[in-house]
Design a protein around this motif. Structure first.
Motif, PDB file in Angstrom:
ATOM      1  N   MET A  74       0.834  -1.184   0.000  1.00 27.34           N
ATOM      2  CA  MET A  74       0.000   0.000   0.000  1.00 27.34           C
ATOM      3  C   MET A  74       0.880   1.249   0.000  1.00 27.34           C
ATOM      4  O   MET A  74       2.007   1.217   0.496  1.00 27.34           O
ATOM      5  CB  MET A  74      -0.931   0.008   1.209  1.00 27.34           C
ATOM      6  CG  MET A  74      -0.225   0.271   2.542  1.00 27.34           C
ATOM      7  SD  MET A  74      -1.313   0.395   3.974  1.00 27.34           S
ATOM      8  CE  MET A  74      -2.148   1.902   3.679  1.00 27.34           C
ATOM      9  N   PHE A  75       0.376   2.312  -0.581  1.00 25.42           N
ATOM     10  CA  PHE A  75       1.040   3.612  -0.536  1.00 25.42           C
ATOM     11  C   PHE A  75       0.212   4.558   0.322  1.00 25.42           C
ATOM     12  O   PHE A  75      -1.015   4.492   0.336  1.00 25.42           O
ATOM     13  CB  PHE A  75       1.139   4.240  -1.927  1.00 25.42           C
ATOM     14  CG  PHE A  75       2.244   3.719  -2.770  1.00 25.42           C
ATOM     15  CD1 PHE A  75       3.532   4.230  -2.660  1.00 25.42           C
ATOM     16  CD2 PHE A  75       2.009   2.716  -3.694  1.00 25.42           C
ATOM     17  CE1 PHE A  75       4.558   3.762  -3.447  1.00 25.42           C
ATOM     18  CE2 PHE A  75       3.026   2.236  -4.492  1.00 25.42           C
ATOM     19  CZ  PHE A  75       4.301   2.751  -4.376  1.00 25.42           C
ATOM     20  N   HIS A  76       0.900   5.466   1.002  1.00 25.33           N
ATOM     21  CA  HIS A  76       0.239   6.583   1.654  1.00 25.33           C
ATOM     22  C   HIS A  76       1.065   7.817   1.330  1.00 25.33           C
ATOM     23  O   HIS A  76       2.274   7.834   1.554  1.00 25.33           O
ATOM     24  CB  HIS A  76       0.138   6.399   3.175  1.00 25.33           C
ATOM     25  CG  HIS A  76      -0.756   7.412   3.807  1.00 25.33           C
ATOM     26  ND1 HIS A  76      -0.318   8.676   4.150  1.00 25.33           N
ATOM     27  CD2 HIS A  76      -2.068   7.367   4.126  1.00 25.33           C
ATOM     28  CE1 HIS A  76      -1.322   9.356   4.662  1.00 25.33           C
ATOM     29  NE2 HIS A  76      -2.399   8.582   4.657  1.00 25.33           N
ATOM     30  N   GLN A  77       0.400   8.811   0.739  1.00 24.33           N
ATOM     31  CA  GLN A  77       1.101  10.036   0.381  1.00 24.33           C
ATOM     32  C   GLN A  77       1.365  10.836   1.640  1.00 24.33           C
ATOM     33  O   GLN A  77       0.440  11.313   2.291  1.00 24.33           O
ATOM     34  CB  GLN A  77       0.288  10.857  -0.612  1.00 24.33           C
ATOM     35  CG  GLN A  77       0.886  12.204  -0.940  1.00 24.33           C
ATOM     36  CD  GLN A  77       2.267  12.110  -1.548  1.00 24.33           C
ATOM     37  OE1 GLN A  77       2.510  11.271  -2.401  1.00 24.33           O
ATOM     38  NE2 GLN A  77       3.175  12.958  -1.125  1.00 24.33           N
ATOM     39  N   SER A  78       2.630  10.954   1.990  1.00 24.26           N
ATOM     40  CA  SER A  78       3.023  11.656   3.199  1.00 24.26           C
ATOM     41  C   SER A  78       2.721  13.139   3.080  1.00 24.26           C
ATOM     42  O   SER A  78       2.866  13.726   2.011  1.00 24.26           O
ATOM     43  CB  SER A  78       4.520  11.446   3.427  1.00 24.26           C
ATOM     44  OG  SER A  78       4.983  12.233   4.492  1.00 24.26           O
ATOM     45  N   GLY A  79       2.341  13.726   4.177  1.00 24.12           N
ATOM     46  CA  GLY A  79       2.057  15.152   4.199  1.00 24.12           C
ATOM     47  C   GLY A  79       3.213  15.988   4.698  1.00 24.12           C
ATOM     48  O   GLY A  79       3.095  17.171   4.898  1.00 24.12           O
ATOM     49  N   GLY A  80       4.352  15.378   4.892  1.00 20.54           N
ATOM     50  CA  GLY A  80       5.496  16.124   5.380  1.00 20.54           C
ATOM     51  C   GLY A  80       6.143  15.400   6.534  1.00 20.54           C
ATOM     52  O   GLY A  80       6.239  14.187   6.525  1.00 20.54           O
ATOM     53  N   CYS A  81       6.583  16.124   7.509  1.00 25.50           N
ATOM     54  CA  CYS A  81       7.259  15.581   8.686  1.00 25.50           C
ATOM     55  C   CYS A  81       8.649  15.097   8.312  1.00 25.50           C
ATOM     56  O   CYS A  81       9.292  15.656   7.442  1.00 25.50           O
ATOM     57  CB  CYS A  81       6.410  14.496   9.335  1.00 25.50           C
ATOM     58  SG  CYS A  81       7.074  13.931  10.915  1.00 25.50           S
ATOM     59  N   CYS A  82       9.088  14.015   8.907  1.00 24.67           N
ATOM     60  CA  CYS A  82      10.484  13.589   8.773  1.00 24.67           C
ATOM     61  C   CYS A  82      10.850  13.072   7.386  1.00 24.67           C
ATOM     62  O   CYS A  82      12.026  13.020   7.040  1.00 24.67           O
ATOM     63  CB  CYS A  82      10.826  12.545   9.830  1.00 24.67           C
ATOM     64  SG  CYS A  82       9.607  11.261   9.987  1.00 24.67           S
ATOM     65  N   MET A 109       4.871   7.014   0.630  1.00 18.72           N
ATOM     66  CA  MET A 109       5.447   5.964   1.464  1.00 18.72           C
ATOM     67  C   MET A 109       4.809   4.633   1.103  1.00 18.72           C
ATOM     68  O   MET A 109       3.592   4.558   0.944  1.00 18.72           O
ATOM     69  CB  MET A 109       5.193   6.279   2.934  1.00 18.72           C
ATOM     70  CG  MET A 109       5.660   7.670   3.352  1.00 18.72           C
ATOM     71  SD  MET A 109       7.413   7.859   3.279  1.00 18.72           S
ATOM     72  CE  MET A 109       7.812   7.091   4.814  1.00 18.72           C
ATOM     73  N   CYS A 110       5.611   3.586   0.987  1.00 12.77           N
ATOM     74  CA  CYS A 110       5.126   2.263   0.633  1.00 12.77           C
ATOM     75  C   CYS A 110       5.295   1.325   1.835  1.00 12.77           C
ATOM     76  O   CYS A 110       6.376   1.261   2.424  1.00 12.77           O
ATOM     77  CB  CYS A 110       5.907   1.740  -0.573  1.00 12.77           C
ATOM     78  SG  CYS A 110       5.296   0.177  -1.203  1.00 12.77           S
ATOM     79  N   TYR A 111       4.213   0.636   2.173  1.00 13.08           N
ATOM     80  CA  TYR A 111       4.196  -0.264   3.321  1.00 13.08           C
ATOM     81  C   TYR A 111       3.582  -1.604   2.917  1.00 13.08           C
ATOM     82  O   TYR A 111       2.791  -1.653   1.970  1.00 13.08           O
ATOM     83  CB  TYR A 111       3.323   0.308   4.448  1.00 13.08           C
ATOM     84  CG  TYR A 111       3.717   1.668   4.929  1.00 13.08           C
ATOM     85  CD1 TYR A 111       4.720   1.830   5.873  1.00 13.08           C
ATOM     86  CD2 TYR A 111       3.082   2.808   4.450  1.00 13.08           C
ATOM     87  CE1 TYR A 111       5.074   3.091   6.329  1.00 13.08           C
ATOM     88  CE2 TYR A 111       3.436   4.068   4.902  1.00 13.08           C
ATOM     89  CZ  TYR A 111       4.426   4.202   5.835  1.00 13.08           C
ATOM     90  OH  TYR A 111       4.771   5.451   6.275  1.00 13.08           O
ATOM     91  N   PRO A 112       3.881  -2.668   3.640  1.00 11.65           N
ATOM     92  CA  PRO A 112       3.122  -3.905   3.419  1.00 11.65           C
ATOM     93  C   PRO A 112       1.636  -3.614   3.661  1.00 11.65           C
ATOM     94  O   PRO A 112       1.285  -2.808   4.529  1.00 11.65           O
ATOM     95  CB  PRO A 112       3.667  -4.868   4.482  1.00 11.65           C
ATOM     96  CG  PRO A 112       5.050  -4.353   4.777  1.00 11.65           C
ATOM     97  CD  PRO A 112       4.925  -2.846   4.659  1.00 11.65           C
ATOM     98  N   ALA A 113       0.765  -4.241   2.879  1.00 10.45           N
ATOM     99  CA  ALA A 113      -0.680  -3.995   2.992  1.00 10.45           C
ATOM    100  C   ALA A 113      -1.137  -4.096   4.437  1.00 10.45           C
ATOM    101  O   ALA A 113      -0.821  -5.056   5.136  1.00 10.45           O
ATOM    102  CB  ALA A 113      -1.444  -4.986   2.129  1.00 10.45           C
ATOM    103  N   GLY A 149      16.006   6.060  -0.490  1.00 13.79           N
ATOM    104  CA  GLY A 149      14.601   6.028  -0.119  1.00 13.79           C
ATOM    105  C   GLY A 149      14.414   6.406   1.336  1.00 13.79           C
ATOM    106  O   GLY A 149      15.366   6.503   2.108  1.00 13.79           O
ATOM    107  N   SER A 150      13.180   6.583   1.713  1.00 13.93           N
ATOM    108  CA  SER A 150      12.827   6.918   3.086  1.00 13.93           C
ATOM    109  C   SER A 150      13.142   5.765   4.024  1.00 13.93           C
ATOM    110  O   SER A 150      13.041   4.599   3.655  1.00 13.93           O
ATOM    111  CB  SER A 150      11.335   7.227   3.143  1.00 13.93           C
ATOM    112  OG  SER A 150      10.858   7.069   4.450  1.00 13.93           O
ATOM    113  N   GLY A 151      13.498   6.071   5.235  1.00 11.12           N
ATOM    114  CA  GLY A 151      13.764   5.036   6.220  1.00 11.12           C
ATOM    115  C   GLY A 151      12.530   4.254   6.622  1.00 11.12           C
ATOM    116  O   GLY A 151      12.638   3.147   7.137  1.00 11.12           O
ATOM    117  N   PHE A 152      11.332   4.781   6.369  1.00  7.65           N
ATOM    118  CA  PHE A 152      10.096   4.109   6.761  1.00  7.65           C
ATOM    119  C   PHE A 152       9.448   3.356   5.608  1.00  7.65           C
ATOM    120  O   PHE A 152       8.535   2.579   5.808  1.00  7.65           O
ATOM    121  CB  PHE A 152       9.083   5.124   7.300  1.00  7.65           C
ATOM    122  CG  PHE A 152       9.570   5.857   8.504  1.00  7.65           C
ATOM    123  CD1 PHE A 152       9.821   5.179   9.692  1.00  7.65           C
ATOM    124  CD2 PHE A 152       9.802   7.217   8.455  1.00  7.65           C
ATOM    125  CE1 PHE A 152      10.274   5.861  10.813  1.00  7.65           C
ATOM    126  CE2 PHE A 152      10.242   7.903   9.571  1.00  7.65           C
ATOM    127  CZ  PHE A 152      10.484   7.225  10.752  1.00  7.65           C
TER     128      PHE A 152
END
Length: 91
Positions: free
Chosen positions: A1-9, A15-19, A69-72
């Motif tokens: 799954m992707f979630h479009q980050s709104g900022g922060c770190c 951001m791509c995460y396991p579903a 890439g991002s650490g998360f």
């Protein structure tokens, strides 16, 4: 799954995460379910509702480029990163 980050770190990177690893709720909007080669289930793409209100007039394009890439996000150890490109659509 992707979630479009709104900022922060991690800035404003998608951001791509396991579903199911990133919790979504009423404050998020499901933008798309993407068919990805080699992935059995559609990959969902989410954005916070408040961010969607600002970006609703754009077409979002997920791109992959070389770089750190991002650490998360899942691509972090791969030597690439996800990037959002946008185009304004209709007024």
């Amino acid at each position: 799954m992707f979630h479009q980050s709104g900022g922060c770190c991690d800035g404003s990177a998608p951001m791509c995460y396991p579903a199911g690893e990133f919790r979504t709720g009423a404050a998020d909007v499901l933008l798309a379910e993407l068919d990805v080669e080699g992935v059995a289930e559609p990959v969902t793409f989410w954005m916070s509702r408040s961010q969607y209100e600002v970006w609703s007039h754009t077409r979002l394009i997920v791109d992959v480029v070389e770089g750190r890439g991002s650490g998360f996000s899942l691509e972090a150890p791969e030597g690439v990163r996800f990037l959002i490109r946008s185009r304004v659509v209709g007024a």
